[in-house]
Design a protein around this motif. Structure first.
Motif, PDB file in Angstrom:
ATOM      1  N   PRO A 196       0.655  -1.392   0.086  1.00 50.05           N
ATOM      2  CA  PRO A 196      -0.141  -0.083   0.116  1.00 50.05           C
ATOM      3  C   PRO A 196       0.716   1.283  -0.132  1.00 50.05           C
ATOM      4  N   HIS A 197       1.489   1.516  -0.934  1.00 55.37           N
ATOM      5  CA  HIS A 197       2.229   2.856  -1.270  1.00 55.37           C
ATOM      6  C   HIS A 197       3.200   3.233  -0.116  1.00 55.37           C
ATOM      7  N   LEU A 198       4.034   1.974   0.496  1.00 51.83           N
ATOM      8  CA  LEU A 198       4.994   2.110   1.362  1.00 51.83           C
ATOM      9  C   LEU A 198       6.493   2.651   0.940  1.00 51.83           C
ATOM     10  N   GLY A 199       6.611   2.935  -0.208  1.00 48.89           N
ATOM     11  CA  GLY A 199       8.035   3.151  -0.557  1.00 48.89           C
ATOM     12  C   GLY A 199       8.912   4.132   0.371  1.00 48.89           C
ATOM     13  N   ALA A 200       8.136   5.339   0.505  1.00 53.55           N
ATOM     14  CA  ALA A 200       8.819   6.218   1.371  1.00 53.55           C
ATOM     15  C   ALA A 200       8.294   6.524   2.768  1.00 53.55           C
ATOM     16  N   SER A 201       7.501   5.560   3.205  1.00 54.13           N
ATOM     17  CA  SER A 201       6.855   5.580   4.507  1.00 54.13           C
ATOM     18  C   SER A 201       7.931   5.255   5.440  1.00 54.13           C
ATOM     19  N   THR A 202       8.907   5.923   5.504  1.00 51.16           N
ATOM     20  CA  THR A 202       9.810   5.488   6.782  1.00 51.16           C
ATOM     21  C   THR A 202      10.076   6.915   7.374  1.00 51.16           C
ATOM     22  N   GLU A 203      10.459   6.631   8.697  1.00 51.22           N
ATOM     23  CA  GLU A 203      10.752   7.983   9.657  1.00 51.22           C
ATOM     24  C   GLU A 203      11.859   8.711   8.913  1.00 51.22           C
ATOM     25  N   GLU A 204      12.931   7.818   8.598  1.00 50.21           N
ATOM     26  CA  GLU A 204      14.100   8.484   7.843  1.00 50.21           C
ATOM     27  C   GLU A 204      13.742   9.428   6.803  1.00 50.21           C
ATOM     28  N   SER A 205      13.035   8.713   5.730  1.00 52.87           N
ATOM     29  CA  SER A 205      12.574   9.508   4.485  1.00 52.87           C
ATOM     30  C   SER A 205      11.838  10.917   4.961  1.00 52.87           C
ATOM     31  N   GLU A 206      10.771  10.484   5.839  1.00 53.66           N
ATOM     32  CA  GLU A 206      10.159  11.823   6.261  1.00 53.66           C
ATOM     33  C   GLU A 206      11.074  12.937   7.004  1.00 53.66           C
ATOM     34  N   ASP A 207      11.935  12.546   7.495  1.00 61.39           N
ATOM     35  CA  ASP A 207      13.273  13.343   8.188  1.00 61.39           C
ATOM     36  C   ASP A 207      13.896  13.936   7.167  1.00 61.39           C
ATOM     37  N   ASN A 208      14.491  13.083   6.134  1.00 57.41           N
ATOM     38  CA  ASN A 208      15.232  13.713   5.224  1.00 57.41           C
ATOM     39  C   ASN A 208      14.764  14.617   4.251  1.00 57.41           C
ATOM     40  N   CYS A 209      13.218  14.513   3.803  1.00 55.95           N
ATOM     41  CA  CYS A 209      12.463  15.219   3.150  1.00 55.95           C
ATOM     42  C   CYS A 209      12.356  16.650   3.738  1.00 55.95           C
ATOM     43  N   ALA A 210      11.799  16.645   5.244  1.00 57.15           N
ATOM     44  CA  ALA A 210      11.738  17.846   5.686  1.00 57.15           C
ATOM     45  C   ALA A 210      13.112  18.648   5.934  1.00 57.15           C
ATOM     46  N   VAL A 211      14.031  17.969   6.272  1.00 56.93           N
ATOM     47  CA  VAL A 211      15.357  18.914   6.293  1.00 56.93           C
ATOM     48  C   VAL A 211      15.728  19.492   5.080  1.00 56.93           C
ATOM     49  N   MET A 212      15.481  18.956   3.991  1.00 65.71           N
ATOM     50  CA  MET A 212      15.779  19.463   2.612  1.00 65.71           C
ATOM     51  C   MET A 212      14.975  20.491   2.289  1.00 65.71           C
ATOM     52  N   ALA A 213      13.521  20.294   2.629  1.00 65.73           N
ATOM     53  CA  ALA A 213      12.596  21.176   2.275  1.00 65.73           C
ATOM     54  C   ALA A 213      12.859  22.591   3.075  1.00 65.73           C
ATOM     55  N   VAL A 214      13.183  22.438   4.287  1.00 65.07           N
ATOM     56  CA  VAL A 214      13.443  23.716   5.011  1.00 65.07           C
ATOM     57  C   VAL A 214      14.748  24.344   4.582  1.00 65.07           C
ATOM     58  N   ASN A 215      15.637  23.493   4.284  1.00 59.07           N
ATOM     59  CA  ASN A 215      16.977  24.162   3.863  1.00 59.07           C
ATOM     60  C   ASN A 215      16.885  25.029   2.685  1.00 59.07           C
ATOM     61  N   GLU A 216      15.997  24.157   1.656  1.00 52.81           N
ATOM     62  CA  GLU A 216      15.680  25.047   0.508  1.00 52.81           C
ATOM     63  C   GLU A 216      15.060  26.167   0.694  1.00 52.81           C
ATOM     64  N   ILE A 217      13.888  26.290   1.425  1.00 55.25           N
ATOM     65  CA  ILE A 217      13.363  27.646   1.709  1.00 55.25           C
ATOM     66  C   ILE A 217      13.930  28.585   2.372  1.00 55.25           C
ATOM     67  N   LYS A 218      14.848  28.070   3.288  1.00 53.77           N
ATOM     68  CA  LYS A 218      15.834  29.098   3.925  1.00 53.77           C
ATOM     69  C   LYS A 218      16.744  29.887   3.046  1.00 53.77           C
ATOM     70  N   ASP A 219      17.449  29.091   2.208  1.00 58.85           N
ATOM     71  CA  ASP A 219      18.424  29.542   1.114  1.00 58.85           C
ATOM     72  C   ASP A 219      17.847  30.463   0.472  1.00 58.85           C
ATOM     73  N   PHE A 220      16.659  30.162   0.165  1.00 58.75           N
ATOM     74  CA  PHE A 220      15.842  31.103  -0.961  1.00 58.75           C
ATOM     75  C   PHE A 220      15.334  32.369  -0.096  1.00 58.75           C
ATOM     76  N   ILE A 221      15.030  32.135   0.988  1.00 55.25           N
ATOM     77  CA  ILE A 221      14.312  33.502   1.597  1.00 55.25           C
ATOM     78  C   ILE A 221      15.558  34.348   2.272  1.00 55.25           C
ATOM     79  N   GLU A 222      16.783  33.576   2.630  1.00 56.35           N
ATOM     80  CA  GLU A 222      17.726  34.497   3.089  1.00 56.35           C
ATOM     81  C   GLU A 222      18.839  34.962   2.101  1.00 56.35           C
TER      82      GLU A 222
END
Ligand SMILES: NC(=O)c1ccc[n+]([C@@H]2O[C@H](COP(=O)([O-])OP(=O)(O)OC[C@H]3O[C@@H](n4cnc5c(N)ncnc54)[C@H](O)[C@@H]3O)[C@@H](O)[C@H]2O)c1
Length: 389
Positions: A271-297
């Protein structure tokens, strides 16, 4: 006081949000948001506030975001390619093993016989029905050697498989990450005719939709195992059903349940579990936040899906202004004249285009002023100008 407001449309892993620091504030009010962090929330019918400068999707797919509408309003949309690649790779390896050893059937037998007092003896008799084969020494064909395909190819190779990969647009970075034991092939049909297992890791595009069809299956070895952890509509399911019925394809393993796939013969549906891991969610959140910060700042763009990549590092001059604009002639000349009319020298200028849109980072010798932004935004083709410094 926090001056940049971020709205989370879905829960975002705290390991990412913690990186925002005290110059940012999480807001409940979308109307005042400078940035949006989103996972699966559908944004198509959303009113996009004038304050909004960036949207970062913690994940790869961006079907839930109106990319053109954002581009038109000078809102840069980011995603996090590769951040969940390891999670998907590990499930693909599980898929290879599930297709080869009847783990699913065997576990089902144990459940059904849970009340059997003699289960240990009965298991010895029943187990031959669930026997399988090993993956070591078998041939695996990987279609698409991107972030996920490369990891799958390397891991399968490390498990002793003989791995072949095909990708007409293979990037230098991905080629360098590929194990030297993996054979890169140009002729996809030749690869398909040799492989015991075929796994697909391409994006869903007009030319990849339904790519696993009767024609492609006809080149595959009889009794092949097909794995699809990319997107369901990459497969023509009517053609694949027919091949499963006839035994041409022995097994299909997919991460995408739908009304057809759940009823197909010899198919294992996850049932679409490919990216359903704690580590994937953490990696995505870290990358998304770093992208927004680099853009804003800093105004830098990395991994955008509607504007070009543009990286000018940290501003070392007195001022920096960024411009989201249409990719049309004379626009840069017109923008430059705004600075000359203000008597301000341009120290560095970066301009990158992508299709209909383009983006400029302009470092100037004096602090930026709102009048410059107002003049820039009055130029035909400028979608948004912003003071970074
Ligand atoms: N199951 C899940 O939960 C899950 C999670 C993440 C991604 N995905 C899917 O996996 C896909 C691949 O992800 P990725 O991170 O590796 O993407 P990626 O962009 O890094 O790699 C895709 C690769 O496919 C190649 N390609 C494009 N067209 C091709 C073709 N016709 N033949 C062969 N190769 C072709 C590209 O050159 C690229 O190298 C995504 O598009 C997404 O649909 C699924």
């Amino acid at each position: 006081m926090a001056d940049t407001k971020i709205k989370c449309l879905n829960p975002i892993a705290s390991v990412g949000l913690d990186l925002l620091g005290d110059k940012y504030e999480i807001t409940d009010n979308t109307e005042e948001a400078d940035g949006i962090l989103v996972r699966s929330a559908v944004m198509h019918d959303m009113e996009l506030p004038g304050s909004l400068k960036a949207v970062a999707r913690a994940g790869a797919g961006v079907n839930n975001i109106p990319l053109d509408k954002c581009a038109e309003q000078g809102i840069v949309v980011f995603n996090t390619p590769g951040a969940n690649a390891n999670g998907v790779k590990e499930l693909v390896i599980a898929g290879l093993l599930m297709a080869s050893r009847d783990i699913v059937g065997g576990i089902g037998w144990v459940r059904e016989n849970a009340d059997d007092e003699n289960i240990s003896k009965s298991a010895e008799k029943a187990k031959k029905a669930y026997a399988g084969c090993e993956i070591q020494g078998k041939k695996l064909g990987v279609i698409g050697l991107g972030a996920i395909g490369v990891l799958v190819a390397n891991a399968a190779s490390a498990l002793g498989m003989d791995v072949y990969g095909c990708d007409p647009y293979l990037s230098v970075a991905n080629a360098l990450n590929l194990s030297r034991l993996v054979h890169i092939v140009k002729d996809r049909e030749e690869m398909l005719s040799m492989c015991d297992y075929v796994t697909v890791h391409v994006p869903l595009l007009d030319d990849t939709k339904g790519m696993i069809n009767k024609e492609m299956i006809s080149h595959m070895k009889d009794g092949v195992v097909v794995l699809n952890f990319a997107r369901d509509i990459l497969v023509n399911e009517a053609d694949l059903s027919e091949a499963l019925e006839s035994g041409k394809v022995a097994k299909y393993v997919t991460d995408f349940p739908n009304t057809t796939s759940v009823k197909m013969k010899n198919t294992i549906v996850v049932p679409h579990l490919g990216a359903s891991t704690e580590e994937s969610e953490d990696n995505c959140a870290v990358m998304a936040v770093n992208e927004i910060k680099d853009f804003i700042e800093n105004g830098n763009i990395r991994n955008s899906v509607n504007y070009p990549a543009c990286d000018a590092g940290v501003c070392t001059t007195a001022g920096r202004i960024t411009i989201c604009h249409r990719n049309i002639p004379n626009l840069i000349t017109n923008c430059s004249s705004v600075f000359s009319s203000e008597g301000v020298n341009i120290e560095h200028m970066y301009d990158k285009s992508r299709g209909e849109y383009a983006y400029s980072i302009i470092d100037i010798a004096a602090p930026s002023k709102q009048e410059m932004v107002d003049k820039l935004e009055s130029i035909d083709g400028v979608l948004r100008a912003r003071i970074v410094k």
